[in-house]
Design an enzyme around this catalytic site. Structure first.
Site, PDB file in Angstrom:
ATOM      1  N   ASP A  33       0.837  -1.197   0.000  1.00 18.12           N
ATOM      2  CA  ASP A  33       0.000   0.000   0.000  1.00 18.12           C
ATOM      3  C   ASP A  33       0.875   1.251   0.000  1.00 18.12           C
ATOM      4  O   ASP A  33       1.703   1.438   0.904  1.00 18.12           O
ATOM      5  CB  ASP A  33      -0.913   0.027   1.237  1.00 18.12           C
ATOM      6  CG  ASP A  33      -2.132  -0.854   1.090  1.00 18.12           C
ATOM      7  OD1 ASP A  33      -2.421  -1.288  -0.044  1.00 18.12           O
ATOM      8  OD2 ASP A  33      -2.808  -1.110   2.106  1.00 18.12           O
ATOM      9  N   GLU A  87     -12.793   0.694  -3.829  1.00 20.25           N
ATOM     10  CA  GLU A  87     -11.565   0.236  -4.479  1.00 20.25           C
ATOM     11  C   GLU A  87     -11.884  -0.111  -5.921  1.00 20.25           C
ATOM     12  O   GLU A  87     -12.847  -0.826  -6.196  1.00 20.25           O
ATOM     13  CB  GLU A  87     -11.000  -0.996  -3.769  1.00 20.25           C
ATOM     14  CG  GLU A  87      -9.753  -1.558  -4.434  1.00 20.25           C
ATOM     15  CD  GLU A  87      -9.164  -2.748  -3.689  1.00 20.25           C
ATOM     16  OE1 GLU A  87      -8.245  -3.386  -4.237  1.00 20.25           O
ATOM     17  OE2 GLU A  87      -9.624  -3.040  -2.559  1.00 20.25           O
ATOM     18  N   GLU A 294     -20.949  -2.797   0.735  1.00 22.08           N
ATOM     19  CA  GLU A 294     -20.842  -4.142   0.172  1.00 22.08           C
ATOM     20  C   GLU A 294     -22.168  -4.901   0.286  1.00 22.08           C
ATOM     21  O   GLU A 294     -22.577  -5.590  -0.651  1.00 22.08           O
ATOM     22  CB  GLU A 294     -19.712  -4.887   0.888  1.00 22.08           C
ATOM     23  CG  GLU A 294     -18.345  -4.257   0.636  1.00 22.08           C
ATOM     24  CD  GLU A 294     -17.368  -4.366   1.780  1.00 22.08           C
ATOM     25  OE1 GLU A 294     -16.300  -3.737   1.681  1.00 22.08           O
ATOM     26  OE2 GLU A 294     -17.670  -5.055   2.780  1.00 22.08           O
ATOM     27  N   VAL A 427     -12.488   6.300  17.586  1.00 21.98           N
ATOM     28  CA  VAL A 427     -11.299   7.138  17.757  1.00 21.98           C
ATOM     29  C   VAL A 427     -11.545   8.442  17.005  1.00 21.98           C
ATOM     30  O   VAL A 427     -11.762   8.440  15.792  1.00 21.98           O
ATOM     31  CB  VAL A 427     -10.049   6.418  17.223  1.00 21.98           C
ATOM     32  CG1 VAL A 427      -8.820   7.326  17.325  1.00 21.98           C
ATOM     33  CG2 VAL A 427      -9.819   5.118  17.994  1.00 21.98           C
ATOM     34  N   GLY A 437     -10.975  -2.519   8.660  1.00 14.74           N
ATOM     35  CA  GLY A 437     -11.997  -3.516   8.354  1.00 14.74           C
ATOM     36  C   GLY A 437     -11.460  -4.936   8.408  1.00 14.74           C
ATOM     37  O   GLY A 437     -12.125  -5.850   8.910  1.00 14.74           O
ATOM     38  N   ASP A 438     -10.244  -5.128   7.900  1.00 14.29           N
ATOM     39  CA  ASP A 438      -9.625  -6.457   7.934  1.00 14.29           C
ATOM     40  C   ASP A 438      -9.307  -6.878   9.366  1.00 14.29           C
ATOM     41  O   ASP A 438      -9.423  -8.054   9.727  1.00 14.29           O
ATOM     42  CB  ASP A 438      -8.348  -6.468   7.086  1.00 14.29           C
ATOM     43  CG  ASP A 438      -8.610  -6.039   5.659  1.00 14.29           C
ATOM     44  OD1 ASP A 438      -9.668  -6.406   5.124  1.00 14.29           O
ATOM     45  OD2 ASP A 438      -7.770  -5.330   5.082  1.00 14.29           O
TER      46      ASP A 438
END
Length: 452
Positions: A33, A87, A294, A427, A437-438
């Site tokens: 990334d 994405e 999603e 946060v 998410g992962d």
């Protein structure tokens, strides 16, 4: 209900048992990334130079892939406007060159598999067998220390090596991540929450390239694990999905034969044909994880357009609409559906127990710790999120669930399934959103397994 006490109890219970997992298989997407933190003046200038009118049209509806700079910039604006992650595959070489020249602020481990490997193996200490489409020297350096392995065949025998011991210099697979904070303003758009847009600029992950070790020795790999997490299907198209899906079906057959529970992690999948094909896999899958974008995209291809619109119509997301959508997915045979959104998580399961809720609590702590610290190095780092406040807006969500389903202590019975709910910790100024998410999905899946 005292959610703080439940959070503390869930953390202690998972920490005590997480090392008992024999191994986790992670496939198929790993990349690098390149993270760029967006600046208003820079982005506005780029849009003006490119042609504001053409760019803005892509902020209304995402293209299926990126073929020009207007689509890239418009897609970034789409994410900013909604505060939603997306994405897309970057087909155009000139656009890839444009992104490279635009540059980045830092390089990190990327891809759902790479991020999960560093968390599960590097932080939780659970052995992971990881699929890395291209193991370059740079990619190898981004893996944490710990029981993280890639398979390699030497002298006809399957060996498991840490990526840094692999000693191949394959290609760098780079994805460009454009991050923005809550309140980020560009033209008339203001981000309602922090998030990012991802431009996938490699040719291995988008085509779901599967290494020969996984194609030819999969039946030798599976006996070494107790759980499996599959991801990376999102960039496939109607033109290239057939071969990888054939391999995936074969892998699922082996995993089910060995009674290894499989979690499928969704990501935004532009191609409708691929979304329909993913639905066909669900009867072979134990668990799925997804967010509202999603879930709405899946409802759309299931013909539930009104429900899809409801999922994107409010903030926080309407939990009754989410539950209705999860029930539609459950009818396809999947045993566990984990929904995560900003402020709360839900899990719909064909089985029952407080451990489902407690696994969500641990996952929420892990996600908050990652957002707060930028990265988590030790499992005890997760405890640092204990003082992060619980989302205020989740109270209205909980009240709606209590009214509709009679929920008590975060648990309800709905149409023959158990529904678990938790409010998450938010946060205020996260260091990064990449990989959160992962972190959520993998932590919840694994901690539910250890708490059983």
């Amino acid at each position: 209900m005292v959610w703080g006490e439940l959070y503390s109890s869930a953390f202690e219970r998972v920490r005590a048992k997480v090392g008992n997992v024999k191994g986790v298989l992670l496939a198929y997407n790993t990349n690098i990334d390149a993270i760029k933190y967006l600046e208003r003046n820079d982005l506005e200038a780029r849009v003006e130079r490119t042609g504001k009118e053409e760019v803005i049209q892509y902020s209304e509806e995402l293209p299926e892939s990126i073929k020009g700079v207007p689509q890239l910039l418009g897609s970034i604006l789409w994410s900013v406007k909604r505060g939603k992650a997306a994405e897309l595959y970057v087909e155009s070489c000139p656009v890839r060159f444009y992104m490279r020249r635009w540059g980045w602020d830092e390089l990190r481990m990327g891809g759902q598999v790479g991020i999960m490997a560093n968390l599960i193996g590097g932080v939780y200490g659970i052995p992971v067998i990881t699929h890395v489409p291209q193991l370059s020297k740079l990619q190898a350096t981004l893996f944490n220390d710990g029981p993280i392995y890639v398979p390699r065949v030497e002298d006809g025998k399957l060996k498991l090596l840490h990526p840094r011991e692999f000693n191949n210099n394959e290609e760098n697979c780079i994805h460009y991540i454009y991050e923005f904070p809550r309140g980020f303003r560009v033209f008339d758009f203001e981000a309602p929450r922090e998030n990012r847009f991802i431009g996938s600029a490699d040719d291995y992950n988008p085509n779901l390239y599967i290494r020969s070790e996984f194609r030819e020795r999969f039946d030798e790999i599976v006996p070494r694990v107790q759980l499996a997490i599959i991801s990376g299907l999102q960039a496939l198209t109607r033109k290239n999905y057939r071969e990888p899906f054939e391999i995936i079906r074969g892998h699922l057959e082996v995993l089910n034969e060995k009674k290894v529970p499989v979690h499928l992690e969704f990501a935004f999948t532009p191609d409708k044909t691929v979304r329909k094909e993913i639905l066909k896999l669900l009867p072979e899958i134990w668990s799925v994880g997804l967010n509202e974008v999603e879930l709405a995209s899946i409802m759309e291809v299931m013909g539930e357009k009104d429900l899809a619109e409801k999922l994107l119509a409010s903030d926080p997301v309407n939990p009754i609409a989410v539950t209705e959508a999860m029930l539609k997915l459950a009818e396809l045979g999947v045993r566990r559906i984990h929904f995560h959104t900003y402020g709360y998580y839900l899990a719909l399961t064909s089985y029952r127990g407080d451990f489902v809720r407690d696994a969500l609590l641990f996952a929420a702590l892990a996600a908050a710790a990652k957002a707060k610290l930028g990265d988590v190095s030790l499992i005890n780092d997760i405890a640092s999120a204990m003082d992060v406040p619980i989302n205020d807006k989740a109270k209205a969500v909980e009240e709606a669930l209590v009214k509709e389903y009679g929920m008590k202590n975060g648990i309800a019975e709905v149409s023959g399934y158990q529904l678990a709910f938790i409010p998450t910790k938010i946060v205020e100024k996260p260091k990064s959103t990449v990989g959160v998410g992962d972190t959520i999905s993998s932590s919840a899946f694994i901690s539910e397994f250890v708490l059983r």
